[in-house]
Design an enzyme around this catalytic site. Structure first.
Site, mmCIF file in Angstrom:
data_model
loop_
_atom_site.group_PDB
_atom_site.id
_atom_site.type_symbol
_atom_site.label_atom_id
_atom_site.label_comp_id
_atom_site.label_asym_id
_atom_site.label_seq_id
_atom_site.Cartn_x
_atom_site.Cartn_y
_atom_site.Cartn_z
ATOM 1 N N ASP A 17 25.225 31.626 48.152
ATOM 2 C CA ASP A 17 26.526 31.825 47.506
ATOM 3 C C ASP A 17 27.133 30.456 47.168
ATOM 4 O O ASP A 17 27.227 29.590 48.043
ATOM 5 C CB ASP A 17 27.430 32.594 48.481
ATOM 6 C CG ASP A 17 28.708 33.087 47.835
ATOM 7 O OD1 ASP A 17 28.717 33.313 46.608
ATOM 8 O OD2 ASP A 17 29.711 33.254 48.568
ATOM 9 N N GLY A 63 39.564 35.053 48.940
ATOM 10 C CA GLY A 63 40.570 35.002 49.987
ATOM 11 C C GLY A 63 41.408 36.263 50.138
ATOM 12 O O GLY A 63 41.166 37.286 49.488
ATOM 13 N N GLY A 71 35.180 37.555 44.721
ATOM 14 C CA GLY A 71 36.548 37.853 45.146
ATOM 15 C C GLY A 71 36.841 39.339 45.165
ATOM 16 O O GLY A 71 37.933 39.769 44.800
HETATM 17 P P1 13P Z 1 36.433 37.636 48.878
HETATM 18 O O1 13P Z 1 37.149 36.437 49.402
HETATM 19 O O2 13P Z 1 37.335 38.480 48.028
HETATM 20 O O3 13P Z 1 35.785 38.423 49.946
HETATM 21 O O4 13P Z 1 35.274 37.125 47.914
HETATM 22 C C1 13P Z 1 34.090 36.591 48.467
HETATM 23 C C2 13P Z 1 33.244 35.951 47.427
HETATM 24 O O5 13P Z 1 33.408 36.140 46.250
HETATM 25 C C3 13P Z 1 32.169 35.064 47.903
HETATM 26 O O6 13P Z 1 31.527 34.422 46.848
#
Ligand code: 13P
Length: 387
Positions: A149, A252, A288
């Protein structure tokens, strides 16, 4: 390019209620997962009819001939696009998270992607994470892919490709166009030699890009949204296998002030532009995607936490994103919150407790319940592990 997203309530409601005409929409509600008994016979018959051998995992030979019994990300994508469901890409950095996610998917018969960020690698050590995932793979039957990621350099992507990851994300979205194209192309060239897929990002999310989630602190009222024509050009120039879009999403637990404002019309336009450019049913990725469930915010606050204005993407919007064609949906914050809520509850109710198993255990169950809900009711990938 700055957003021209309409944050007005009417437009949001309209967008939510409208069944996307393009591309052909996936199901609104998730269908019931098939039973193990029925699934076994359906798979045997379909394998017999197509004359193919039934294989569960393909694994991937890496350049130094290590072998991880994983499933290719691209195979999971192909099946998800065909079956019109989304794959959960869950961030992991410790044993309990991995166990909770994999057990939840095992019980729901859901394929899954475990993703590891640069921050997770430096927290846990890549060797620990690899061994933990290998243990999870050996103890489960569901297809599991492993993804980097937000890789921020070619070198980090290369390391993960060499370690046997089935896909990597190169995120140079903060760079000017030429640089983003250049580094993405370089990663694609290397990754494809070793049969690894590449996700890239165009436009950029507001808030922290690299694993810091809520520490980003910013709200997604602006940011560089993905332009549909540029998305086509970017995919053609770089050869990346999937694209993370910026449509008002951010990492977040504090994503929006007031009403949410994902630009779902833009998402449809991106998908359509890619299809019109003969790039097929091209997989898009939604970063996200945590919904920051109210029950978790309440529980954290009740047991001494302080997350008063936490807000995520409402689940109906994730459902629309899935139906429009977001094949990979990234979830990290919700897992963190479920774990925190579980731990806080034990600490508040049993202040004398000091055995980590007594608070990590319930926290793990909390995460597992959340993941079961996501794959069953939001992503619709439950029951698709052995398609
Ligand atoms: P969140 O913070 O909404 O869980 O998103 C995580 C994300 O997109 C990791 O790449």
């Amino acid at each position: 390019m700055k957003s021209n997203a309409d944050t007005g309530k009417n437009k949001i409601e309209k967008s939510r209620n409208k069944i996307p005409e393009f591309p052909p929409a996936g199901p609104g509600k998730c269908s019931k997962p098939e039973t193990a008994f029925f699934g076994f016979f359906r798979r045997r018959i379909s394998a017999m009819l197509s004359g193919r051998k039934q294989t569960r995992r393909c694994g991937r030979k890496t350049n130094n001939q290590k072998f991880m019994p994983l499933t290719h990300t691209k195979d999971l994508f192909a099946k998800a696009l065909k079956g019109k469901y989304a794959l959960g890409a869950f961030n992991v950095n410790n044993m309990e998270l991995i166990q909770a996610i994999v057990e939840a998917c095992e019980e729901e018969k859901a394929p899954l992607i475990l993703q590891i960020s640069k921050g997770a690698r430096s927290y846990a050590n890549p060797v620990y994470l690899k061994k933990l995932i290998e243990a999870a793979v050996s103890l489960s039957n569901v297809p599991i892919a492993v993804h980097l990621d937000h890789g921020d350099t070619f070198e980090l992507c290369k390391q993960c490709i060499d370690e046997g990851f089935t896909s990597v994300m190169i995120d140079a979205s903060h760079e000017p166009w030429e640089k983003n194209v250049e580094v993405t192309k370089k990663v694609v060239e290397y990754a494809h030699k070793y049969n690894c897929s590449v996700e890239s990002e165009l436009g950029h999310l507001v808030g922290a890009q690299f694993d810091e989630g809520e520490e980003g602190g910013a709200h997604s009222t602006s940011g560089h949204y993905t332009n549909p024509d540029e998305a086509v050009q970017f995919v053609k120039e770089t050869g990346c296998d999937s694209l993370a879009v910026a449509i008002g999403n951010s990492h977040g637990a504090f994503k929006f002030k007031g009403e949410q404002h994902l630009d779902l019309e833009r998402l449809k336009a991106i998908k359509k532009a890619l299809m019109d450019a003969n790039l097929g049913d091209y997989p898009l990725v939604l970063h996200g995607a945590s919904s920051v469930p109210k029950y978790l915010v309440d529980e954290i606050n009740k047991y001494g936490g302080q997350m008063p204005d936490a807000q995520g993407v409402p689940e109906p919007d994730i459902e629309i994103a899935r139906r429009v064609g977001c094949t990979k949906v990234n979830i990290d914050t919700d897992l963190r919150m479920a774990m925190t809520a579980g731990i806080r509850k034990v600490f508040a109710e049993s202040p004398k407790e000091f055995d980590p198993r007594k608070y990590m255990g319930p926290a793990r169950t909390h995460v597992k319940d959340l993941v079961r809900h996501k794959v069953k009711n939001v992503l619709c990938c439950a029951g698709h592990a052995f398609d």
